[in-house]
Design a protein around this motif. Structure first.
Motif, PDB file in Angstrom:
ATOM      1  N   ASN A   7       0.792  -1.298   0.174  1.00  0.00           N
ATOM      2  CA  ASN A   7       0.197  -0.595  -0.267  1.00  0.00           C
ATOM      3  C   ASN A   7       0.746   1.189  -0.032  1.00  0.00           C
ATOM      4  O   ASN A   7       0.990   1.819  -0.643  1.00  0.00           O
ATOM      5  CB  ASN A   7      -1.242   0.397   1.348  1.00  0.00           C
ATOM      6  N   SER A  11       1.069   4.092  -2.959  1.00  0.00           N
ATOM      7  CA  SER A  11       0.463   5.594  -2.661  1.00  0.00           C
ATOM      8  C   SER A  11       1.725   6.358  -3.117  1.00  0.00           C
ATOM      9  O   SER A  11       1.952   7.772  -2.863  1.00  0.00           O
ATOM     10  CB  SER A  11       0.370   5.428  -1.256  1.00  0.00           C
ATOM     11  N   LEU A 143      -5.771   3.407   1.344  1.00  0.00           N
ATOM     12  CA  LEU A 143      -6.306   2.205   0.931  1.00  0.00           C
ATOM     13  C   LEU A 143      -6.102   0.906   2.474  1.00  0.00           C
ATOM     14  O   LEU A 143      -6.694  -0.457   2.545  1.00  0.00           O
ATOM     15  CB  LEU A 143      -5.116   1.530   0.457  1.00  0.00           C
ATOM     16  N   GLU A 144      -5.641   2.194   3.472  1.00  0.00           N
ATOM     17  CA  GLU A 144      -6.267   1.417   4.675  1.00  0.00           C
ATOM     18  C   GLU A 144      -6.838   1.594   5.418  1.00  0.00           C
ATOM     19  O   GLU A 144      -6.143   3.479   6.448  1.00  0.00           O
ATOM     20  CB  GLU A 144      -4.619   1.004   5.326  1.00  0.00           C
TER      21      GLU A 144
END
Length: 165
Positions: A7, A11, A143-144
Motif C-alpha cells: 500500500n 501510494s 487503502l488502509e
C-alpha cells in the motif's frame, strides 16, 4: 506487513506522479530550469556535471519514482493513525525535501542548498513535496482505512448510540 508495504509503494508511486506534475508546471512557468531528479542523475553519472548526458531524463524519472515508492513504503510502516496521516504526510515530505536539499544533494555537489538555489526552485519543490505528502497520506488512508477500534472504544460507541425499538 507485506500489505502495508504494498500500500505504501502504490501510494508513493501515485504521490510521486502528482508531485511531478507540480514540478513540470514550475518548469513550464519558468520558475526552475529542468527537473531536479534529472540534475541529480546528471551529477552522479561520469563526466561533467554541466553537460547533458544520454538517458539522464529517463534515469531521473526512474530514480524519482523509486525514491518516491521507497519513501511511501517507509511512511506506511511509520504511520498508523489514519486521521493524523495527512498533516503527518506533509511534514514527512517537507522533512525529505529539507534533508535532501540541505544535506546529501549539496554534499554530492548535484544541487545547491535551498538558501543558495535559484529563486523559483525552492518554492516549486516545497509545493511539490507538500502535494506528495498530502497525496501519499490520503491514498494510504483509502487503502488502509484504519484499524478496528479496541474493544473498550467499540463498547463505548455502542452505548452512546440510541437503541432502536
Amino acid at each position: 506487513m507485506m500489505r502495508r508495504l504494498a500500500n505504501g509503494a502504490i501510494s508513493g508511486a501515485a504521490a510521486t506522479m502528482t508531485m511531478s506534475t507540480v514540478m513540470l508546471a514550475g518548469q513550464k512557468a519558468g520558475l526552475m530550469p529542468g527537473q531536479p531528479p534529472k540534475h541529480i542523475v546528471r551529477g552522479l553519472l561520469p563526466g561533467s556535471k554541466a553537460r547533458h548526458k544520454t538517458g539522464e531524463g529517463v534515469l531521473g524519472a526512474v530514480a524519482h519514482l523509486g525514491f518516491g515508492v521507497a519513501s511511501g513504503m517507509a511512511f506506511a510502516l511509520l504511520s498508523r493513525r489514519p486521521r493524523r496521516r495527512v498533516p503527518l504526510g506533509v511534514g514527512y515530505a517537507l522533512l525529505i525535501w529539507v534533508v535532501s536539499y540541505e544535506g546529501w544533494a549539496p554534499r554530492l555537489s548535484v544541487l545547491p542548498p535551498i538558501d543558495r538555489d535559484l529563486p523559483g526552485r525552492p518554492a516549486v519543490m516545497a509545493a511539490g513535496h507538500i502535494v506528495y505528502g498530502a497525496t501519499l497520506a490520503a491514498l494510504l488512508n483509502r487503502l488502509e482505512p484504519g484499524e478496528k477500534p479496541p474493544a473498550k472504544e467499540e463498547a463505548a460507541q455502542k452505548e452512546s448510540q440510541p437503541a432502536l425499538s
